[in-house]
Design a protein around this motif. Structure first.
Motif, mmCIF file in Angstrom:
data_model
loop_
_atom_site.group_PDB
_atom_site.id
_atom_site.type_symbol
_atom_site.label_atom_id
_atom_site.label_comp_id
_atom_site.label_asym_id
_atom_site.label_seq_id
_atom_site.Cartn_x
_atom_site.Cartn_y
_atom_site.Cartn_z
ATOM 1 N N GLY A 36 0.714 -0.973 0.410
ATOM 2 C CA GLY A 36 -0.434 -0.346 -0.477
ATOM 3 C C GLY A 36 0.572 1.022 -0.510
ATOM 4 O O GLY A 36 0.659 2.456 0.564
ATOM 5 N N THR A 40 -2.401 3.856 3.455
ATOM 6 C CA THR A 40 -3.455 3.476 3.313
ATOM 7 C C THR A 40 -4.712 4.806 3.080
ATOM 8 O O THR A 40 -4.862 5.216 3.921
ATOM 9 C CB THR A 40 -3.722 2.402 3.393
ATOM 10 O OG1 THR A 40 -4.490 2.260 5.304
ATOM 11 C CG2 THR A 40 -3.023 0.936 3.624
ATOM 12 N N VAL A 93 -0.378 -5.694 4.406
ATOM 13 C CA VAL A 93 -0.751 -4.890 3.205
ATOM 14 C C VAL A 93 1.414 -5.285 3.755
ATOM 15 O O VAL A 93 2.041 -4.276 2.648
ATOM 16 C CB VAL A 93 -0.406 -3.420 4.029
ATOM 17 C CG1 VAL A 93 0.089 -1.775 3.340
ATOM 18 C CG2 VAL A 93 -2.418 -3.553 3.882
ATOM 19 N N ARG A 98 2.140 -5.460 -3.389
ATOM 20 C CA ARG A 98 1.217 -4.588 -3.136
ATOM 21 C C ARG A 98 -0.232 -4.748 -4.567
ATOM 22 O O ARG A 98 -0.019 -4.833 -5.527
ATOM 23 C CB ARG A 98 2.600 -3.605 -4.098
ATOM 24 C CG ARG A 98 3.994 -3.129 -3.529
ATOM 25 C CD ARG A 98 4.813 -3.159 -4.498
ATOM 26 N NE ARG A 98 4.921 -1.721 -5.560
ATOM 27 C CZ ARG A 98 4.911 -0.758 -4.670
ATOM 28 N NH1 ARG A 98 5.619 -0.654 -3.679
ATOM 29 N NH2 ARG A 98 4.685 0.462 -5.216
ATOM 30 N N CYS A 99 -0.402 -3.729 -3.585
ATOM 31 C CA CYS A 99 -1.641 -3.386 -4.785
ATOM 32 C C CYS A 99 -1.343 -2.333 -5.709
ATOM 33 O O CYS A 99 -0.474 -2.098 -6.416
ATOM 34 C CB CYS A 99 -2.605 -2.417 -3.958
ATOM 35 S SG CYS A 99 -3.501 -2.594 -2.123
ATOM 36 N N THR A 103 -4.991 1.742 -7.283
ATOM 37 C CA THR A 103 -6.146 1.733 -6.309
ATOM 38 C C THR A 103 -6.025 2.340 -5.238
ATOM 39 O O THR A 103 -6.032 3.527 -5.092
ATOM 40 C CB THR A 103 -4.975 0.573 -5.299
ATOM 41 O OG1 THR A 103 -5.182 -0.918 -5.617
ATOM 42 C CG2 THR A 103 -5.740 0.427 -4.299
ATOM 43 N N VAL A 106 -7.877 1.334 0.254
ATOM 44 C CA VAL A 106 -6.663 -0.234 1.106
ATOM 45 C C VAL A 106 -7.894 -0.683 2.314
ATOM 46 O O VAL A 106 -7.900 0.156 3.338
ATOM 47 C CB VAL A 106 -5.780 -1.155 1.557
ATOM 48 C CG1 VAL A 106 -5.533 -2.407 1.878
ATOM 49 C CG2 VAL A 106 -4.776 -0.236 0.045
ATOM 50 N N TYR A 131 -6.298 -7.609 3.829
ATOM 51 C CA TYR A 131 -6.296 -6.644 2.762
ATOM 52 C C TYR A 131 -6.777 -6.787 1.648
ATOM 53 O O TYR A 131 -6.042 -7.615 0.655
ATOM 54 C CB TYR A 131 -4.923 -5.665 2.513
ATOM 55 C CG TYR A 131 -4.048 -5.836 1.456
ATOM 56 C CD1 TYR A 131 -3.825 -5.682 1.017
ATOM 57 C CD2 TYR A 131 -2.808 -6.840 2.534
ATOM 58 C CE1 TYR A 131 -2.104 -6.549 -0.161
ATOM 59 C CE2 TYR A 131 -2.140 -7.216 1.868
ATOM 60 C CZ TYR A 131 -1.911 -7.286 0.844
ATOM 61 O OH TYR A 131 -0.391 -7.236 0.104
ATOM 62 N N CYS A 133 -7.629 -4.364 -1.955
ATOM 63 C CA CYS A 133 -7.511 -3.451 -2.659
ATOM 64 C C CYS A 133 -8.594 -2.762 -3.642
ATOM 65 O O CYS A 133 -9.361 -3.646 -4.268
ATOM 66 C CB CYS A 133 -5.966 -3.874 -3.373
ATOM 67 S SG CYS A 133 -4.261 -4.447 -3.416
ATOM 68 N N ARG A 135 -11.411 -0.277 -5.965
ATOM 69 C CA ARG A 135 -11.587 0.823 -6.855
ATOM 70 C C ARG A 135 -12.604 1.049 -6.830
ATOM 71 O O ARG A 135 -13.290 0.373 -7.597
ATOM 72 C CB ARG A 135 -11.397 0.068 -7.954
ATOM 73 C CG ARG A 135 -10.710 0.993 -9.438
ATOM 74 C CD ARG A 135 -10.115 2.027 -9.467
ATOM 75 N NE ARG A 135 -10.408 3.016 -10.729
ATOM 76 C CZ ARG A 135 -9.423 3.765 -11.274
ATOM 77 N NH1 ARG A 135 -8.287 4.003 -10.485
ATOM 78 N NH2 ARG A 135 -9.265 4.240 -12.178
#
Length: 216
Positions: A36, A40, A93, A98-99, A103, A106, A131, A133, A135
């Motif tokens: 993240g 986040t 995280v 990684r997201c 994104t 999170v 976690y 991610c 949108r």
């Protein structure tokens, strides 16, 4: 930005702080080591409520609502759907993948153990710690380049300097709390690969961990 002795001094302080590997506090950037990045954009309150829309709680392509005290898994076709899961990982995280770059925020998912039924054989399936991610289904998208948010700093994002030598991401259009001062123009393997016009180095993490930033 005007070039002056004072300006050069400020830039030198920022670059030194970043090169020393300063630890990013929530809401700041410059030490994006986890999936993240340095922060986040949203952390889910407790609890997250399951709703049975998929075999995995908030699995990829599933949706959540927004709430003040909890986030609920909902049908993506429903009017309560607000954001879609673009990646989902177990663990934390800090230690996990990684997201994706764009994104928006999170959700941190705490472990939920199955409830015992009357027959002692248990009820709902367990939800491991992990976690998601997320949108947003509708704009704005703070994770987009220049959007001023999201858990990662990417090429096209803008930042401003803080008093302690770190930097904070802010919207490139100047609509945020403070006007942007630098824009990340390139992501490279090492500082030596940055353009000559680079005046600030931002730690991005990932495969190309150095962000080359120029003054606006």
């Amino acid at each position: 930005m005007r070039s002056s002795p004072g300006t050069v001094c400020v830039l030198a302080v920022l670059v030194t702080a970043l090169s020393a590997g300063c630890q990013s506090a929530p809401g700041t950037l410059g030490g994006n080591g986890g999936p993240g990045g340095g922060r986040t954009a949203a952390v889910s309150p407790s609890p997250l409520r399951t709703s049975g829309y998929g075999a995995v709680f908030l699995g990829v392509d599933e949706c959540s609502s927004f709430g003040r005290t909890s986030f609920t898994e909902v049908s993506c076709d429903g009017e309560r759907a607000a954001a879609r899961v673009v990646a989902r990982h177990d663990g934390t995280v800090r230690d996990g993948p990684r997201c994706p770059a764009t994104t928006d925020f999170v959700l941190h998912i705490g472990e939920q153990r199955p409830a015992s039924g009357e027959d002692g054989k248990g009820g709902d399936a367990a939800v491991p710690r992990g976690y998601a991610c997320m949108r947003n289904l509708q704009p704005p998208h703070p994770g987009d380049p220049g959007g001023g948010g999201g858990p990662r700093t990417i090429v096209g994002d803008c930042v401003r300097g803080l008093d302690d030598g770190r930097v904070r991401e802010t919207a490139c259009d100047g609509e945020g709390e403070r006007r942007p001062e630098y824009r990340v123009t390139d992501a490279v393997d090492a500082r030596s690969e940055c353009p000559a016009s680079t005046t600030l180095y931002v730690r991005l993490g990932g495969g190309t961990p150095v962000g080359c930033a120029e003054p606006l």
